[in-house]
Design an enzyme around this catalytic site. Sequence first.
Site, mmCIF file in Angstrom:
data_model
loop_
_atom_site.group_PDB
_atom_site.id
_atom_site.type_symbol
_atom_site.label_atom_id
_atom_site.label_comp_id
_atom_site.label_asym_id
_atom_site.label_seq_id
_atom_site.Cartn_x
_atom_site.Cartn_y
_atom_site.Cartn_z
ATOM 1 C CE LYS A 175 -3.367 -2.859 0.371
ATOM 2 N NZ LYS A 175 -4.043 -3.338 -0.829
ATOM 3 C CG HIS B 214 -24.244 21.454 27.718
ATOM 4 N ND1 HIS B 214 -25.036 20.627 26.981
ATOM 5 C CD2 HIS B 214 -23.448 20.644 28.453
ATOM 6 C CE1 HIS B 214 -24.742 19.366 27.255
ATOM 7 N NE2 HIS B 214 -23.779 19.344 28.136
ATOM 8 C CD GLN C 19 -25.743 21.807 18.613
ATOM 9 O OE1 GLN C 19 -26.194 22.664 19.359
ATOM 10 N NE2 GLN C 19 -26.527 20.984 17.935
ATOM 11 C CD GLU D 174 -7.323 12.230 0.736
ATOM 12 O OE1 GLU D 174 -7.170 11.015 0.570
ATOM 13 O OE2 GLU D 174 -6.899 13.080 -0.051
HETATM 14 C C1 LIG Z 1 -0.823 29.608 -1.518
HETATM 15 C C2 LIG Z 1 -1.181 28.295 -1.990
HETATM 16 C C3 LIG Z 1 -1.529 27.333 -1.062
HETATM 17 C C4 LIG Z 1 -1.773 25.945 -1.211
HETATM 18 C C5 LIG Z 1 -1.891 24.961 -0.134
HETATM 19 C C6 LIG Z 1 -0.848 24.830 0.905
HETATM 20 C C7 LIG Z 1 -0.566 23.428 1.339
HETATM 21 C C8 LIG Z 1 -0.060 23.273 2.707
HETATM 22 C C9 LIG Z 1 -0.227 21.891 3.259
HETATM 23 C C10 LIG Z 1 -1.294 21.803 4.297
HETATM 24 C C11 LIG Z 1 -2.249 20.643 4.092
HETATM 25 C C12 LIG Z 1 -3.567 20.882 4.708
HETATM 26 C C13 LIG Z 1 -4.577 19.795 4.434
HETATM 27 C C14 LIG Z 1 -5.948 20.292 4.364
HETATM 28 C C15 LIG Z 1 -6.789 19.435 3.467
HETATM 29 C C16 LIG Z 1 -7.883 20.105 2.849
HETATM 30 C C17 LIG Z 1 -7.869 19.949 1.363
HETATM 31 C C18 LIG Z 1 -9.005 19.136 0.865
HETATM 32 C C19 LIG Z 1 -8.700 18.480 -0.395
HETATM 33 C C20 LIG Z 1 -9.486 17.225 -0.565
HETATM 34 C C21 LIG Z 1 -8.753 16.291 -1.440
HETATM 35 C C22 LIG Z 1 -9.369 14.983 -1.488
HETATM 36 C C23 LIG Z 1 -8.763 14.017 -2.119
HETATM 37 C C24 LIG Z 1 -9.291 12.631 -2.191
HETATM 38 O O1 LIG Z 1 -10.333 12.310 -1.690
HETATM 39 S S1 LIG Z 1 -8.297 11.530 -3.016
HETATM 40 C C25 LIG Z 1 -9.136 10.020 -2.993
HETATM 41 C C26 LIG Z 1 -9.149 9.397 -1.632
HETATM 42 N N1 LIG Z 1 -9.685 8.082 -1.686
HETATM 43 C C27 LIG Z 1 -9.725 7.294 -0.662
HETATM 44 O O2 LIG Z 1 -9.335 7.666 0.423
HETATM 45 C C28 LIG Z 1 -10.213 5.917 -0.934
HETATM 46 C C29 LIG Z 1 -10.457 5.143 0.328
HETATM 47 N N2 LIG Z 1 -10.120 3.767 0.119
HETATM 48 C C30 LIG Z 1 -8.942 3.247 0.511
HETATM 49 O O3 LIG Z 1 -8.097 3.930 1.056
HETATM 50 C C31 LIG Z 1 -8.761 1.810 0.217
HETATM 51 O O4 LIG Z 1 -9.479 1.325 -0.820
HETATM 52 C C32 LIG Z 1 -9.047 0.927 1.421
HETATM 53 C C33 LIG Z 1 -8.010 1.257 2.468
HETATM 54 C C34 LIG Z 1 -10.447 1.123 1.968
HETATM 55 C C35 LIG Z 1 -8.894 -0.531 0.994
HETATM 56 O O5 LIG Z 1 -7.796 -0.632 0.137
HETATM 57 P P1 LIG Z 1 -7.460 -1.958 -0.632
HETATM 58 O O6 LIG Z 1 -6.290 -1.733 -1.503
HETATM 59 O O7 LIG Z 1 -8.666 -2.531 -1.272
HETATM 60 O O8 LIG Z 1 -7.036 -2.795 0.568
HETATM 61 P P2 LIG Z 1 -7.189 -4.310 0.887
HETATM 62 O O9 LIG Z 1 -6.713 -5.119 -0.240
HETATM 63 O O10 LIG Z 1 -8.551 -4.528 1.428
HETATM 64 O O11 LIG Z 1 -6.080 -4.421 2.029
HETATM 65 C C36 LIG Z 1 -6.284 -3.777 3.148
HETATM 66 C C37 LIG Z 1 -4.934 -3.881 3.866
HETATM 67 O O12 LIG Z 1 -4.133 -2.789 3.432
HETATM 68 C C38 LIG Z 1 -3.852 -1.977 4.552
HETATM 69 N N3 LIG Z 1 -3.823 -0.594 4.108
HETATM 70 C C39 LIG Z 1 -4.747 0.061 3.396
HETATM 71 N N4 LIG Z 1 -4.348 1.318 3.208
HETATM 72 C C40 LIG Z 1 -3.148 1.442 3.791
HETATM 73 C C41 LIG Z 1 -2.245 2.522 3.923
HETATM 74 N N5 LIG Z 1 -2.507 3.717 3.415
HETATM 75 N N6 LIG Z 1 -1.109 2.305 4.611
HETATM 76 C C42 LIG Z 1 -0.832 1.109 5.150
HETATM 77 N N7 LIG Z 1 -1.663 0.025 5.054
HETATM 78 C C43 LIG Z 1 -2.801 0.211 4.380
HETATM 79 C C44 LIG Z 1 -4.981 -2.231 5.500
HETATM 80 O O13 LIG Z 1 -4.649 -1.879 6.817
HETATM 81 C C45 LIG Z 1 -5.164 -3.707 5.335
HETATM 82 O O14 LIG Z 1 -4.159 -4.367 6.070
HETATM 83 P P3 LIG Z 1 -4.478 -5.784 6.741
HETATM 84 O O15 LIG Z 1 -5.549 -5.533 7.739
HETATM 85 O O16 LIG Z 1 -3.183 -6.158 7.366
HETATM 86 O O17 LIG Z 1 -4.919 -6.717 5.667
HETATM 87 C C1 LIG Z 2 -15.006 17.648 -1.543
HETATM 88 C C2 LIG Z 2 -14.454 16.397 -2.161
HETATM 89 C C3 LIG Z 2 -13.192 16.434 -2.739
HETATM 90 C C4 LIG Z 2 -12.669 15.294 -3.335
HETATM 91 N N1 LIG Z 2 -11.449 15.375 -3.949
HETATM 92 C C5 LIG Z 2 -10.952 14.277 -4.585
HETATM 93 C C6 LIG Z 2 -9.705 14.352 -5.271
HETATM 94 O O1 LIG Z 2 -9.047 15.391 -5.301
HETATM 95 N N2 LIG Z 2 -9.246 13.254 -5.895
HETATM 96 C C7 LIG Z 2 -9.937 12.087 -5.889
HETATM 97 O O2 LIG Z 2 -9.462 11.124 -6.494
HETATM 98 N N3 LIG Z 2 -11.111 11.987 -5.236
HETATM 99 C C8 LIG Z 2 -11.642 13.037 -4.593
HETATM 100 N N4 LIG Z 2 -12.840 12.949 -3.922
HETATM 101 C C9 LIG Z 2 -13.560 11.671 -3.895
HETATM 102 C C10 LIG Z 2 -13.551 11.014 -2.516
HETATM 103 O O3 LIG Z 2 -12.281 10.562 -2.187
HETATM 104 C C11 LIG Z 2 -14.562 9.862 -2.495
HETATM 105 O O4 LIG Z 2 -15.852 10.403 -2.733
HETATM 106 C C12 LIG Z 2 -14.508 9.144 -1.179
HETATM 107 O O5 LIG Z 2 -13.320 8.403 -1.059
HETATM 108 C C13 LIG Z 2 -15.727 8.222 -0.955
HETATM 109 O O6 LIG Z 2 -15.855 7.307 -1.970
HETATM 110 P P1 LIG Z 2 -17.236 7.097 -2.746
HETATM 111 O O7 LIG Z 2 -17.687 8.392 -3.263
HETATM 112 O O8 LIG Z 2 -17.000 5.976 -3.701
HETATM 113 O O9 LIG Z 2 -18.273 6.631 -1.646
HETATM 114 P P2 LIG Z 2 -18.956 5.219 -1.538
HETATM 115 O O10 LIG Z 2 -17.921 4.209 -1.239
HETATM 116 O O11 LIG Z 2 -19.834 4.949 -2.697
HETATM 117 O O12 LIG Z 2 -19.826 5.465 -0.234
HETATM 118 C C14 LIG Z 2 -21.250 5.357 -0.175
HETATM 119 C C15 LIG Z 2 -21.635 4.634 1.134
HETATM 120 O O13 LIG Z 2 -21.191 3.290 1.080
HETATM 121 C C16 LIG Z 2 -20.513 2.943 2.267
HETATM 122 N N5 LIG Z 2 -19.474 1.946 1.969
HETATM 123 C C17 LIG Z 2 -18.694 1.857 0.867
HETATM 124 N N6 LIG Z 2 -17.840 0.837 0.975
HETATM 125 C C18 LIG Z 2 -18.045 0.268 2.164
HETATM 126 C C19 LIG Z 2 -17.462 -0.834 2.856
HETATM 127 N N7 LIG Z 2 -16.464 -1.529 2.335
HETATM 128 N N8 LIG Z 2 -17.936 -1.122 4.074
HETATM 129 C C20 LIG Z 2 -18.928 -0.408 4.624
HETATM 130 N N9 LIG Z 2 -19.525 0.653 4.016
HETATM 131 C C21 LIG Z 2 -19.097 0.973 2.806
HETATM 132 C C22 LIG Z 2 -19.923 4.251 2.768
HETATM 133 O O14 LIG Z 2 -19.696 4.199 4.158
HETATM 134 C C23 LIG Z 2 -21.016 5.251 2.389
HETATM 135 O O15 LIG Z 2 -21.981 5.269 3.419
HETATM 136 C C24 LIG Z 2 -13.400 14.084 -3.323
HETATM 137 C C25 LIG Z 2 -14.671 14.051 -2.726
HETATM 138 C C26 LIG Z 2 -15.194 15.182 -2.152
HETATM 139 C C27 LIG Z 2 -16.552 15.121 -1.524
#
Ligand SMILES: CCCCCCCCCCCCCCCCCCCCC/C=C/C(=O)SCCNC(=O)CCNC(=O)[C@H](O)C(C)(C)COP(=O)(O)OP(=O)(O)OC[C@H]1O[C@@H](n2cnc3c(N)ncnc32)[C@H](O)[C@@H]1OP(=O)(O)O
Ligand SMILES: Cc1cc2nc3c(=O)[nH]c(=O)nc-3n(C[C@H](O)[C@H](O)[C@H](O)COP(=O)(O)OP(=O)(O)OC[C@H]3O[C@@H](n4cnc5c(N)ncnc54)[C@H](O)[C@@H]3O)c2cc1C
Length: 642
Positions: free
Chosen positions: A256, A313, A375, A405
Amino acid sequence: MAAQIWGSEKRARRRREISAKIAQMPELHDSKPLPFMTREEKIMESARKLTILTEKMGQIIDPTDPAELYHLNNEVLGLEGNPMALHGVMFIPALSAQASDEQQAKWLPRALRREIIGTYAQTELGHGTNLQNLETTATYDLATQEFVLHTPQITALKWWPGNLGKSSNYAVVVAHMIIKAKNYGPHPFMVQLRDEKTHEPLPGITIGDIGPKMAYNIVDNGFLGFNKYRIPRTNLLMRHTKVEADGTYIKPPHAKINYSAMVHVRAYMLTGQAIMLASALNIATRYSSVRRQGQIDKSQPEVKVLEYQTQQHRLFPSIARAYAFQFAGAETVKLYEHVLKEMKSGNVSLMADLHALTSGLKSVVTYQTGEGIEQARMACGGHGYSMASYISEIYGVAIGGCTYEGENMVMLLQLARYLVKSAALVKSGQSSKLGPLVAYLGVKSEPTSLIDRIPNSGFTEYVKTFQHVSKRQTLKAADMFFGLMEKGEKREIAWNKCSVELNRASRLHTRLFIVEAFVRRVNEIADIRIKEALTDLLHLHVNYELLDIASYALEDGFLSASQLDYIRDQVYLYLGKIRPNAVSLLDSWEFSDIELRSVLGRRDGNVYENLFKWAKSSPLNKTDVLSSVTQYLKPMMEKARL
Ligand SMILES: CCCCCCCCCCCCCCCCCCCCC/C=C/C(=O)SCCNC(=O)CCNC(=O)[C@H](O)C(C)(C)COP(=O)(O)OP(=O)(O)OC[C@H]1O[C@@H](n2cnc3c(N)ncnc32)[C@H](O)[C@@H]1OP(=O)(O)O
Ligand SMILES: Cc1cc2nc3c(=O)[nH]c(=O)nc-3n(C[C@H](O)[C@H](O)[C@H](O)COP(=O)(O)OP(=O)(O)OC[C@H]3O[C@@H](n4cnc5c(N)ncnc54)[C@H](O)[C@@H]3O)c2cc1C
């Protein structure tokens, strides 16, 4: 106190200096209140400021310091995002952690100089959580030594990546890597999306904005499709994984490791959430000390609404949480930076612990931040509902953190996997192998809580009580899971049947960590007055949190009804103690008026006059008679009168 909040005297001073410089630069101020702008105007305004910042940033901050960058961002660009938000938050971190030295030399300086703008494109229309089922493919063509990116169907469109729609010309794209018909799973690729001169999408690329959202509307979250789009083999990010010219795959040291950009945001977003919670509370608490409504003693004048116990509160436990999140967030960032350094030199042993911790914290902190901000809005009565308060915008942005995330339930389940493994160690007599964050699971607790039984025990008995409930729930959920498997259930089915209980364990474990981080910080403080003020806040925190989870401690008799009464009384006692400090505890975060963007939360408290001014500046008030009236309502009324 500002030094405690921001980490040191120096950091607090730097923040003040930066705010003062920005105050002197009108070109960096909002040209009108953001709520009166259309989405297009806001994006334009933000891009305008970004270009000024690119020129002048070095005069205001140290651009290599993430904390200073973040402060500059919040003051000038604001919470609603900007056209380069993902560039700083994910694109550069992904390249820094996942690109080889050679690749970094090629792309990082260009990204840092802002010659190119990048984002992180992972989520698709059909899948966000389940990365294994992403559908975008990157198929290796041995003949040309290229990867062919393809979107096989509509659900495979990248969907959501921030700044993908209109601003970025590059992206780190996550796609399933296929070599000689074998699928190696999701991998990150550096992909050029638009022509560097014209900014037009390159042939084979379909790209655009996904439309308005609940908040974050300055960010152009986008969609992206590939039609057999070719990139060189060397665009696979190859720090940890490699593909040779002949298609040989060299696997990474940890399966990962390519998820590090997500862990980066999960670690850093905690203090971001604390800041948003504190901002909303600052607005609500200042306003509550200006707003007078009703009397407590009928012989006295109307009181400030902050005098009502219900108002206290509503607000004060969240003030404690904002501090707790800030302290826990600071610890997490330190741990993340340490693990990242180790990872870069090949030591991946701490990744599982960091992943478990950040997964739990991300979920609990975003959820409770959302609760606290909502709140705070309600605590402002009607004016809280007006965009003049700006709290609804803060809420919309903060609550996005529950989803991005990693959806919160899903991330809690990730932590639960770690807890169940730890429970298995305890059950098999291998408690000595437990990591430091879960060592308490192997420690035998007292039969009952000693809260209120040992004078001057400080917070020790509280921590022990949190440990007891967390341990009990973890072992209970794990027993339930193991029990179902022993009865012949398949692992995944058993897991699903226990998942509510497992997530309860994850929340309790995380809340324990937050309490401990708060206690650790208070114990470190030397300044007596600061320590006293934070100790009061910590008293409120531990009692309020314990009351919130009391059922777990009552059900096995660890806490008695009389202890619960004691805890409740402590909450009321500390609400009263905190009242005189409440505004200062939030003013200590030193948010400027520019940053807060709130008429209700103005530092000078001059709310009513400015609310009237704000309302008068509404575009609707440019004319006394709107065309909606002349065109529709007036003729309707006239027709009705005939
Ligand atoms: C002036 C200019 C300025 C600019 C900016 C300045 C910057 C300064 C910096 C400050 C930063 C501030 C931050 C503020 C933030 C606000 C910004 C908001 C922006 C939002 C951006 C959003 C982006 C996104 O959303 S990106 C997409 C994100 N997507 C997800 O998160 C998907 C979620 N799903 C998963 O992560 C995986 O699918 C998961 C983990 C659910 C399952 O993964 P899998 O591959 O299917 O895993 P599996 O085969 O089931 O195995 C599980 C196994 O693996 C271990 N595991 C999983 N993940 C990890 C990991 N990351 N590390 C280590 N191990 C991991 C897990 O524990 C399991 O282990 P075992 O139990 O041992 O099997
Ligand atoms: C403001 C914003 C910014 C974003 N920025 C980025 C970006 O920059 N880059 C990027 O790649 N993505 C980005 N995303 C996408 C974001 O990372 C995903 O929307 C997020 O990871 C959730 O995935 P999903 O939409 O597939 O939700 P889903 O997985 O479809 O979730 C729907 C429901 O299903 C449930 N569910 C799904 N899987 C399971 C499970 N295994 N077990 C139990 N419940 C489950 C969830 O809990 C939830 O209630 C952004 C999203 C938002 C809202």
